[in-house]
Design a protein around this motif. Structure first.
Motif, short mmCIF file in Angstrom:
data_model
loop_
_atom_site.label_atom_id
_atom_site.label_comp_id
_atom_site.label_asym_id
_atom_site.label_seq_id
_atom_site.Cartn_x
_atom_site.Cartn_y
_atom_site.Cartn_z
N GLY A 88 -7.40 16.24 6.49
CA GLY A 88 -6.27 16.05 6.09
C GLY A 88 -5.55 14.53 6.42
O GLY A 88 -5.00 13.90 5.48
N VAL A 89 -5.91 14.13 7.65
CA VAL A 89 -5.49 12.89 7.97
C VAL A 89 -6.23 11.78 7.20
O VAL A 89 -5.65 11.00 6.73
CB VAL A 89 -5.71 12.51 9.46
CG1 VAL A 89 -5.68 11.29 10.01
CG2 VAL A 89 -5.08 13.41 10.51
N ALA A 90 -7.38 12.01 6.75
CA ALA A 90 -8.14 10.90 6.03
C ALA A 90 -7.66 11.13 4.69
O ALA A 90 -7.46 10.14 3.88
CB ALA A 90 -9.76 11.28 6.04
N CYS A 91 -7.39 12.13 4.16
CA CYS A 91 -6.64 12.34 2.77
C CYS A 91 -5.48 11.43 2.57
O CYS A 91 -5.38 10.56 1.81
CB CYS A 91 -6.31 13.81 2.57
SG CYS A 91 -8.04 14.75 2.05
N ILE A 92 -4.56 11.44 3.46
CA ILE A 92 -3.38 10.88 3.55
C ILE A 92 -3.72 9.24 3.73
O ILE A 92 -3.19 8.47 3.04
CB ILE A 92 -2.28 11.29 4.57
CG1 ILE A 92 -1.99 12.76 4.38
CG2 ILE A 92 -1.00 10.51 4.45
CD1 ILE A 92 -1.30 12.65 2.99
N THR A 93 -4.53 8.94 4.43
CA THR A 93 -4.92 7.60 4.49
C THR A 93 -5.46 7.25 3.19
O THR A 93 -5.04 5.92 2.94
CB THR A 93 -6.21 7.47 5.89
OG1 THR A 93 -5.92 8.02 7.03
CG2 THR A 93 -6.59 5.98 6.00
N SER A 94 -6.37 7.87 2.65
CA SER A 94 -6.99 7.13 1.54
C SER A 94 -5.86 7.24 0.32
O SER A 94 -5.82 6.10 -0.57
CB SER A 94 -8.08 8.28 0.86
OG SER A 94 -8.79 7.82 -0.41
N ASN A 95 -4.96 8.14 0.27
CA ASN A 95 -3.76 8.29 -0.82
C ASN A 95 -2.92 6.92 -0.56
O ASN A 95 -2.68 6.40 -1.54
CB ASN A 95 -2.91 9.65 -0.44
CG ASN A 95 -3.71 10.84 -0.77
OD1 ASN A 95 -4.78 10.76 -1.17
ND2 ASN A 95 -3.08 11.77 -0.53
N SER A 96 -2.77 6.81 0.84
CA SER A 96 -1.78 5.52 1.02
C SER A 96 -2.29 4.03 0.65
O SER A 96 -1.73 3.23 0.00
CB SER A 96 -1.32 5.59 2.37
OG SER A 96 -2.39 5.19 3.37
N ARG A 97 -3.65 4.02 0.90
CA ARG A 97 -4.32 2.54 0.44
C ARG A 97 -4.44 2.41 -1.02
O ARG A 97 -4.39 1.43 -1.69
CB ARG A 97 -5.48 2.64 1.15
CG ARG A 97 -5.59 2.24 2.51
CD ARG A 97 -4.79 2.65 3.57
NE ARG A 97 -4.66 1.98 4.83
CZ ARG A 97 -3.69 2.55 5.68
NH1 ARG A 97 -3.25 3.65 5.31
NH2 ARG A 97 -3.91 1.89 6.97
N MET A 98 -4.63 3.98 -1.70
CA MET A 98 -4.76 3.80 -2.98
C MET A 98 -3.50 3.34 -3.59
O MET A 98 -3.15 2.70 -4.76
CB MET A 98 -5.36 5.19 -3.77
CG MET A 98 -5.24 5.24 -5.07
SD MET A 98 -6.04 4.08 -6.09
CE MET A 98 -5.21 4.27 -7.82
N GLY A 99 -2.38 4.15 -2.92
CA GLY A 99 -0.84 4.04 -3.37
C GLY A 99 -0.55 2.38 -3.41
O GLY A 99 0.18 1.91 -4.08
N TYR A 100 -1.11 1.85 -2.07
CA TYR A 100 -0.50 0.27 -1.92
C TYR A 100 -1.13 -0.59 -2.76
O TYR A 100 -0.50 -1.32 -3.41
CB TYR A 100 -1.07 0.12 -0.49
CG TYR A 100 -1.43 -1.12 -0.12
CD1 TYR A 100 -0.16 -2.07 0.24
CD2 TYR A 100 -2.63 -1.80 -0.23
CE1 TYR A 100 -0.34 -3.27 0.53
CE2 TYR A 100 -2.79 -3.13 -0.07
CZ TYR A 100 -1.52 -4.06 0.55
OH TYR A 100 -1.57 -5.60 0.79
N ALA A 101 -2.34 -0.44 -3.33
CA ALA A 101 -3.09 -1.37 -4.24
C ALA A 101 -2.62 -1.16 -5.32
O ALA A 101 -2.23 -1.90 -6.36
CB ALA A 101 -4.65 -1.08 -4.19
N PHE A 102 -2.34 -0.05 -6.05
CA PHE A 102 -1.71 0.35 -7.36
C PHE A 102 -0.32 -0.26 -7.36
O PHE A 102 0.17 -0.87 -8.47
CB PHE A 102 -1.77 1.94 -7.52
CG PHE A 102 -1.90 2.43 -9.06
CD1 PHE A 102 -2.80 1.54 -9.82
CD2 PHE A 102 -1.07 3.38 -9.44
CE1 PHE A 102 -2.83 1.88 -11.11
CE2 PHE A 102 -1.40 3.77 -10.82
CZ PHE A 102 -2.21 3.03 -11.58
N SER A 103 0.58 0.20 -6.44
CA SER A 103 1.77 -0.56 -6.53
C SER A 103 1.75 -2.18 -6.53
O SER A 103 2.65 -2.74 -6.96
CB SER A 103 2.82 -0.07 -5.56
OG SER A 103 2.28 0.03 -4.09
#
Length: 552
Positions: free
Chosen positions: A357-372
């Motif tokens: 779950g830690v890694a999931c939030i990490t991946s989510n945040s980096r994807m969201g960072y790039a997309f935004s």
């Protein structure tokens, strides 16, 4: 369009840069982005995040009920090998593209680049939104599965369903789930070197956990199923009225597909990884290869202690229908008269889920960072901000909030009185949601050539073969075929904004007199000397592209 208009597509490197960090920074600048995140990950750390988010202990355990009910042992054990072969092909394809475009955007950026200018906006927009929604659903499914597993551990520790054990209400499970999400948000708010430690711990825990359980479970079990049962038995008595073997075999593959979702995390972490164009692809390929091996061994081991499928799936057993928990509890109870050993095994799995779950939030945040960062999300200016520790803090907590909200939307699917086990409709809901969203986005899922990122490559090839209408893109000119008339004509070579200054950039590669492989800048009628420029071609230029923009 999801891809930043700031992209500078001139294939040059900074001659004055030194070291891996400077090379990575220059490569990122070529793709049009400024280095904002701290590059603190090694190739091992990059691999660890993908291996942790795949987490075969998490995937196999949380979806074993689905595989056992819809397909049975044969669908899981043989289906895993089929999915592993397809995933290997997808991983190699993704690794190749990641090497060319090592950016946190990952799939949606690749889609834009491979689809061509005409199709780039649609391909990147569709890929990006399905990707980020799929990642949010993945985080939801992992953390809610952990909350349900914790509830089952408490149930068994207090006597089980038949012994008056504590059965948590749906609100208690939701509270546990929210607490887990908050912890994951706090961990992902830490600097990258601490986050790297959690990633490596997750990889170690998954590998060591599989090793221990694979040895421990068969050695403790008094009764074990035969090899024929493990590899040939199909469960047609699933209680759902589905008896066609081909159909249930296909549905059973969903478990294996879900287990192998997430290795694009290595791509999303490339802007924080040293030597990204090599480390990212290595992380993708090695995490898939090892997960396929470890996952199959773990799956066969668990199936070897499955002797009574209807009982394990029954909501009337001690674990309330949680097949793996009941199987492990029964194995240790028959051997030692106590199921404490089984609870300890479930504890090992729970820790693996937490780190996943830690890694999931990490991946989510980096994807969201790039997309935004590319302006593709509402209020993008908020989400791509980074903290003083060079962490995209705002989008980390956005991922936490969205994951919690996704769990609230399916509350009506849970029993009105008790949320007893993952055998409820909640886990399959998240499983299907994250799997379908990731499939459309082009994340791994076991189908060769699936997803928009692979579709973009197909579009690219069809256009090159003149089998699909193109977008009147740039024409390829051999360096020594370049004439002064072409350089001075209306169709100049490589007209592009460079370094924030609106110059006309001409890539010289032997065919233009005086070029000597350097980048020449033209500003109006004044020519700036090529020798004085610090930008040099990183590799020998084999082609020049004619058009209003230069595209790699």
């Amino acid at each position: 369009m999801a891809v930043s208009p700031r992209s500078v597509a001139v294939g040059v490197t900074d001659a004055g840069a030194g070291g891996e960090d400077d090379a990575d920074r220059a490569r990122l600048h070529q793709m049009g982005y400024k280095q904002e995140l701290k590059r603190g990950l090694s190739v091992v750390s990059n691999f660890a995040f993908s291996f942790s988010i795949i987490s075969v202990l998490t995937g196999v355990t949380s979806t074993y009920n689905t595989g056992l009910r819809y397909g049975g042992p044969a669908s899981m054990t043989l289906g895993w090998l089929v999915v592993a072969a397809f995933n290997g092909c997808v991983a190699l394809s993704m690794a190749e593209i990641c090497s060319a475009y090592p950016t946190s955007g990952g799939l949606y950026y690749w889609s834009a680049k491979l689809a061509g200018r005409k199709w780039a906006s649609l391909a990147s927009w569709v890929t990006g939104w399905f990707n980020i929604v799929g990642q949010w659903a993945t985080a939801t499914s992992v953390d809610f599965s952990l909350a349900q597993l914790i509830q089952v551990i408490i149930l068994l520790a207090t006597g089980g369903t038949n012994g008056g054990g504590y059965v948590a209400s749906k609100y208690v499970v939701l509270g546990i789930y929210g607490f887990i999400l908050v912890l994951h948000g706090l961990i992902n708010s830490l600097p990258i070197h601490w986050l790297s430690w959690f990633g490596q711990l997750g990889a170690f825990w998954n590998a060591a956990g599989v090793f221990v359980l694979v040895i421990l479970i068969p050695s403790v079990a008094k009764e074990r199923s035969s090899a024929e049962f493990i590899f040939t038995h199909l469960n047609t008595d699933n209680g759902m009225g589905i008896h066609n073997k081909a159909y249930i075999l296909g549905v059973g593959l969903l478990m294996s597909n879900y287990c192998m979702i997430g290795y694009d995390t290595s791509a999303h972490m490339t802007e924080e990884t040293k030597n990204a164009d090599r480390s990212g692809p290595i992380g993708i390929v090695t995490s898939v290869a090892l997960s396929n091996i470890f996952g199959w061994i773990y799956l066969v081991t668990l199936t070897s202690v499955v002797t009574d499928i209807p009982y394990l799936l029954s909501a009337d057993n001690d674990a309330g229908g949680y097949a793996i928990a009941q199987a492990l509890y029964t194995v240790f109870n028959r051997r030692y008269g106590s199921g404490v050993g089984g609870l300890m095994c479930l504890g090992v799995i729970a820790v693996a889920m937490f780190l996943c779950g830690v890694a999931c939030i990490t991946s989510n945040s980096r994807m969201g960072y790039a997309f935004s960062r590319d302006g593709a999300m509402p209020y993008s200016h908020l989400w791509h901000r980074v903290s003083k520790h060079e962490v995209p803090l705002n989008v980390v907590w956005l991922s936490v909030l969205v994951a919690f909200a996704m769990a609230l939307t399916v509350r009506t699917h849970v029993s009105k009185t008790r949320c007893r086990t993952p055998s409820s409709r909640l886990t399959p809901h998240f499983l299907a949601s994250c799997y379908l969203a990731c499939e459309v986005a082009g994340e791994p899922g076991g189908i060769p050539g699936d997803g928009v990122h692979c579709d973009a490559r197909v579009v690219h090839l069809l256009r090159a073969a003149h089998l699909l209408p193109g977008d009147d893109g740039p024409k390829v000119i051999r360096p020594r075929a370049v004439s002064p008339r072409q350089v001075r004509g209306d169709h100049r070579l490589g007209r592009r904004a460079v370094g924030g200054l609106h110059h006309r950039a001409i890539l010289a590669a032997g065919g233009i007199s005086g070029g000597k492989g350097r980048l020449q800048l033209h500003a109006g009628c004044r020519r700036r000397g090529a020798v004085a420029q610090r930008w040099l071609l990183g590799v020998p230029c084999s082609v020049l592209v004619q058009g209003t923009h230069h595209e790699r």
